[in-house]
Enzyme design. Sequence first.
Site, mmCIF file in Angstrom:
data_model
loop_
_atom_site.group_PDB
_atom_site.id
_atom_site.type_symbol
_atom_site.label_atom_id
_atom_site.label_comp_id
_atom_site.label_asym_id
_atom_site.label_seq_id
_atom_site.Cartn_x
_atom_site.Cartn_y
_atom_site.Cartn_z
ATOM 1 N N GLU A 98 14.952 9.038 -4.564
ATOM 2 C CA GLU A 98 15.403 8.457 -5.824
ATOM 3 C C GLU A 98 14.352 8.644 -6.910
ATOM 4 O O GLU A 98 13.152 8.597 -6.655
ATOM 5 C CB GLU A 98 15.736 6.970 -5.649
ATOM 6 N N CYS A 111 9.800 7.609 -13.197
ATOM 7 C CA CYS A 111 9.187 7.196 -11.939
ATOM 8 C C CYS A 111 9.603 8.191 -10.866
ATOM 9 O O CYS A 111 10.773 8.273 -10.494
ATOM 10 C CB CYS A 111 9.642 5.782 -11.584
ATOM 11 N N CYS A 118 8.735 6.206 3.418
ATOM 12 C CA CYS A 118 7.334 5.820 3.230
ATOM 13 C C CYS A 118 6.765 5.407 4.580
ATOM 14 O O CYS A 118 7.472 4.879 5.442
ATOM 15 C CB CYS A 118 7.228 4.668 2.233
ATOM 16 N N CYS A 122 5.038 -1.826 3.530
ATOM 17 C CA CYS A 122 4.684 -3.056 2.810
ATOM 18 C C CYS A 122 5.876 -4.006 2.875
ATOM 19 O O CYS A 122 7.019 -3.615 2.615
ATOM 20 C CB CYS A 122 4.327 -2.744 1.359
ATOM 21 N N CYS A 125 8.441 -4.496 -0.105
ATOM 22 C CA CYS A 125 8.954 -3.276 -0.736
ATOM 23 C C CYS A 125 10.155 -2.741 0.027
ATOM 24 O O CYS A 125 10.086 -2.507 1.235
ATOM 25 C CB CYS A 125 7.842 -2.222 -0.795
ATOM 26 N N GLY A 174 7.294 6.589 -1.470
ATOM 27 C CA GLY A 174 6.197 7.261 -0.796
ATOM 28 C C GLY A 174 4.821 6.930 -1.359
ATOM 29 O O GLY A 174 4.676 6.327 -2.416
ATOM 30 N N GLU A 175 3.799 7.338 -0.616
ATOM 31 C CA GLU A 175 2.392 7.186 -0.988
ATOM 32 C C GLU A 175 1.868 8.562 -1.425
ATOM 33 O O GLU A 175 1.675 9.453 -0.597
ATOM 34 C CB GLU A 175 1.585 6.648 0.193
ATOM 35 N N SER A 206 -0.016 6.193 -8.601
ATOM 36 C CA SER A 206 -0.152 4.879 -7.993
ATOM 37 C C SER A 206 -0.392 5.013 -6.497
ATOM 38 O O SER A 206 0.320 5.750 -5.808
ATOM 39 C CB SER A 206 1.117 4.051 -8.231
ATOM 40 N N SER A 228 -1.809 -0.471 -6.164
ATOM 41 C CA SER A 228 -0.932 -1.564 -5.738
ATOM 42 C C SER A 228 -1.782 -2.570 -4.975
ATOM 43 O O SER A 228 -2.077 -2.375 -3.803
ATOM 44 C CB SER A 228 0.194 -1.017 -4.845
ATOM 45 N N LEU A 229 -2.168 -3.636 -5.639
ATOM 46 C CA LEU A 229 -3.127 -4.587 -5.085
ATOM 47 C C LEU A 229 -2.424 -5.748 -4.383
ATOM 48 O O LEU A 229 -2.541 -5.941 -3.180
ATOM 49 C CB LEU A 229 -4.040 -5.091 -6.199
ATOM 50 N N CYS A 348 10.919 -2.088 -9.674
ATOM 51 C CA CYS A 348 9.757 -1.847 -8.823
ATOM 52 C C CYS A 348 9.982 -2.421 -7.425
ATOM 53 O O CYS A 348 10.348 -3.587 -7.267
ATOM 54 C CB CYS A 348 8.526 -2.483 -9.460
#
Length: 390
Positions: A98, A111, A118, A122, A125, A174-175, A206, A228-229, A348
């Site tokens: 997406e 985005c 992923c 998390c 998410c 994804g990362e 990110s 992403s904290l 998000c």
Amino acid sequence: MSIPQNPAPVNLVGLSREEIATLLREMGEKPFRAKQLWHWVYHRGETDFSAMTTLGTPLRTKLAETCVVARPHVVREQRSEDGTRKWLLRFPDGNEAETVYIPEDDRGALCVSSQVGCTLTCRFCHTGTQLLVRNLTAHEIVGQFMAARDAYGEWPSPTDESRQLSNIVLMGMGEPLYNYDNVAKAIGILLDNEGIAVSRRRITLSTSGVVPMIRRCGAELGVNLAVSLHAARDEIRDEIMPINRKYPLAELMAACREYPGASNARRITFEYVMLKGVNDSEADARALIKLVEGVPCKFNLIPFNPWPGSGFECPPIRHIERFANILFEAGYTAPIRMPRGRDILAACGQLRSDSLRERASLHKARLAAGEADDHAPAAAPLADASGAVA
């Protein structure tokens, strides 16, 4: 005796300058043709070789026989009441990702996804509930931007500030730092001043905190960094972001302090999803201030965007405002990012696609359970002569 098959056409989208030059050299063409072809593919966005009129007729014919200029296939487009647009894009192997456009007053950010699914899981998410299927290639990453530019008719590449697709954020599925080589190649193509020509200061990558790759990202790519904290204490971050068990906060903050180019003029952005009763207390805000000391940074406070089965809640807005005020009084910029595209699950943390592999797994499970399956996976679609996916 088997009959030899014609080789699959080469997709020019995602090829670097050097790769295009090599391709044309192997065709017996002069070096200057590479610059011309680059201009047509990446500056003008042209997909029809017959329209590339600065190229000779024999070359155009040869290109049409052996190459395509193909974008991912748009399976579904959704539009939010706030102007956000989300595309579900399918790649030639049948997997999907997406991409979301988030409009502002006179421009907006795209985005972009870097993986199908992923690997990070998390807990807050939605994307993390779809396990990693594979990395996206450079042409699939660049193709997302080109497909969005097709939708907005922004070809040739605007040379002023009039473009709606003004910013790119690698914050989709994804990362990115777990797919570094493909992401780096795609960014190089997006930055090229004679092509798509997105400014480096308008690209943000990110990461959830892949510490060893952060310095390399800064040194080689030089794009804006967002982290992403989502928690200021290891015991909380361990629980909601399993990557923290591998790269705890002390290591992550050290990498941020050393990020090349970070300064008050170019601050790192810390993304912080507000989760009711988890990370939204005044004590959490003060712990956050202590944690980031010495890092040129700002915050994006993100009210949690719910999705089915998430198990988390968004705090009341007054709690989020109190949290933001504590950060502001300590000298930090901490805007509350109002959710965009919630009604189409485009906000998000809400992105998720059913990949071909995942659909197949669900189909087998339903058959084993003796259930009817109205969502059985189709065979992987085949590319037609134009490179589009049927």
